[in-house]
Design an enzyme around this catalytic site. Structure first.
Site, PDB file in Angstrom:
ATOM      1  N   HIS A  13      -1.192   0.066  -9.971  1.00  0.00           N
ATOM      2  CA  HIS A  13      -1.838  -0.894  -9.065  1.00  0.00           C
ATOM      3  C   HIS A  13      -2.327  -2.132  -9.833  1.00  0.00           C
ATOM      4  O   HIS A  13      -3.534  -2.404  -9.887  1.00  0.00           O
ATOM      5  CB  HIS A  13      -2.994  -0.222  -8.313  1.00  0.00           C
ATOM      6  CG  HIS A  13      -3.366  -0.944  -7.053  1.00  0.00           C
ATOM      7  ND1 HIS A  13      -3.777  -0.319  -5.907  1.00  0.00           N
ATOM      8  CD2 HIS A  13      -3.394  -2.266  -6.752  1.00  0.00           C
ATOM      9  CE1 HIS A  13      -4.054  -1.205  -4.964  1.00  0.00           C
ATOM     10  NE2 HIS A  13      -3.830  -2.415  -5.462  1.00  0.00           N
ATOM     11  N   ARG A  49       0.866  -1.179   0.000  1.00  0.00           N
ATOM     12  CA  ARG A  49       0.000   0.000   0.000  1.00  0.00           C
ATOM     13  C   ARG A  49       0.903   1.228   0.000  1.00  0.00           C
ATOM     14  O   ARG A  49       1.961   1.231   0.632  1.00  0.00           O
ATOM     15  CB  ARG A  49      -0.873   0.031   1.263  1.00  0.00           C
ATOM     16  CG  ARG A  49      -2.054  -0.907   1.226  1.00  0.00           C
ATOM     17  CD  ARG A  49      -3.127  -0.436   0.238  1.00  0.00           C
ATOM     18  NE  ARG A  49      -4.264  -1.332   0.181  1.00  0.00           N
ATOM     19  CZ  ARG A  49      -4.397  -2.332  -0.706  1.00  0.00           C
ATOM     20  NH1 ARG A  49      -3.463  -2.570  -1.601  1.00  0.00           N
ATOM     21  NH2 ARG A  49      -5.482  -3.081  -0.690  1.00  0.00           N
TER      22      ARG A  49
HETATM   23  C1  OXD Z   1      -5.168  -5.165  -3.423  1.00  0.00           C
HETATM   24  C2  OXD Z   1      -5.629  -5.828  -4.659  1.00  0.00           C
HETATM   25  O1  OXD Z   1      -5.599  -5.533  -2.323  1.00  0.00           O
HETATM   26  O2  OXD Z   1      -5.273  -5.343  -5.749  1.00  0.00           O
HETATM   27  O3  OXD Z   1      -4.358  -4.251  -3.534  1.00  0.00           O
HETATM   28  O4  OXD Z   1      -6.329  -6.835  -4.569  1.00  0.00           O
END
Ligand code: OXD
Length: 309
Positions: A272, A224
């Protein structure tokens, strides 16, 4: 009975049709169209606005549509005792293992330096040590960390890993607890972070950590953005303390256009994508979860809200 669904991703329609296929008799209420809220007993969500779960009087369980649950647990109005589950899908772990392996190989094989050389039209071979002499450290040895470790072990890297509580994993030197954190960092030429976001991990990746790693080390953050103290990373890269960073997650997503990471020569950015959840397999896992709840059974992959994972 009905299931609340909230998915802000581009593939929300794909998710909904996979869920409908896996549970043809189920009624899905797509947020914010909740209908009669008393019908809703389960929620499948990603980044649902805080306070929404609290409104559902008959809710008995909630599952994330991704690996992380921090957005659910950070809702201060979350009903106490409500079971919250992560989505644990072997395909996601495999995707994470591939993503991290690609990044580790990129740095290990000097491709970051070759990218710079190419921009200068410079032809120069660089020394590359054997994988067995390169130490990769993994912070977080849960489901994802273990999958990453297996993949990197197959590539021959020397591995160490850190977890809050003691673990033993084949072919990986395991460290645990605060006392052993620094000992592990000292060895990590490439550090991969896969820890969940909790009050204990927020801001963990700071200058103290970067100063403990060997000079010229690399960071790969797939956990994160909030784990990272951004200005400390930029300072460590500018000073040459760290040689590069690959970041898949950010404090603010999408990463704002004016953010200095976009143009930093030592930062690589991906949007991401390291552990994308997959509707076709995910829907089957979530259908099983809902079936269990409906039969009065226990949910799987439930997190401990006190630990945050
Ligand atoms: C997370 C996902 O939790 O992409 O970051 O699943």
């Amino acid at each position: 009975m009905a299931v609340l669904f909230h998915c802000p991703w581009e593939n929300a329609d794909e998710w909904l049709s996979a869920l409908r296929k896996a549970m043809p008799r189920e009624e899905f209420r797509v947020w914010p169209e909740l209908g009669n809220i008393v019908d809703i007993d389960f929620a499948l969500v990603w980044n649902l606005p805080p306070g929404e779960l609290r409104r559902l009087p008959n809710l008995v369980g909630v599952s994330s549509l991704g690996a992380g649950v921090d957005a659910i647990l950070n809702d201060s109005t979350l009903p106490p005792g409500l079971p919250v589950a992560r989505l644990v899908d072997p395909l996601m772990a495999e995707r994470m293992a591939e993503y991290v392996s690609g990044c580790v190989l990129y740095y290990h094989l000097n491709h970051d330096a070759y990218d710079r050389q190419q921009r200068q039209r410079r032809w120069q071979r660089l020394e590359c040590k054997d994988a067995r002499d390169r130490t990769v450290g993994i912070l977080g040895l849960g489901h994802l960390g273990t999958a990453v470790a297996h993949k990197l072990r197959g590539l021959g890297f020397r591995l160490c890993g850190w977890s809050r509580h003691a673990k033993e994993l084949d072919g990986i030197e395991c460290f645990h607890g605060e006392m052993e954190f620094e000992r592990m960092l000292e060895q990590c030429e490439i550090l991969v972070t896969l820890l969940p976001l909790t009050p204990a991990t927020e801001g963990l990746l700071d200058k103290r950590v970067f100063n403990q790693m060997p000079g010229g080390a690399f960071l790969i953050n797939c956990a994160r953005g909030q784990l990272l103290v951004e200005q400390d990373l930029i300072a460590a890269l500018d000073a040459g303390r760290l040689a590069g960073a690959t970041l898949d997650v950010f404090n603010t997503e999408p990463l704002p256009a004016e953010h200095p990471f976009w143009v930093h020569p030592r930062v690589r950015i991906t949007p991401h994508v390291s552990c994308l959840s997959e509707p076709t397999t995910g829907a089957l896992i979530l259908a099983d979860q809902i079936r269990r709840v409906r039969r009065g059974g226990r949910m799987h992959d439930v997190v401990d809200p006190r630990q945050g994972y």
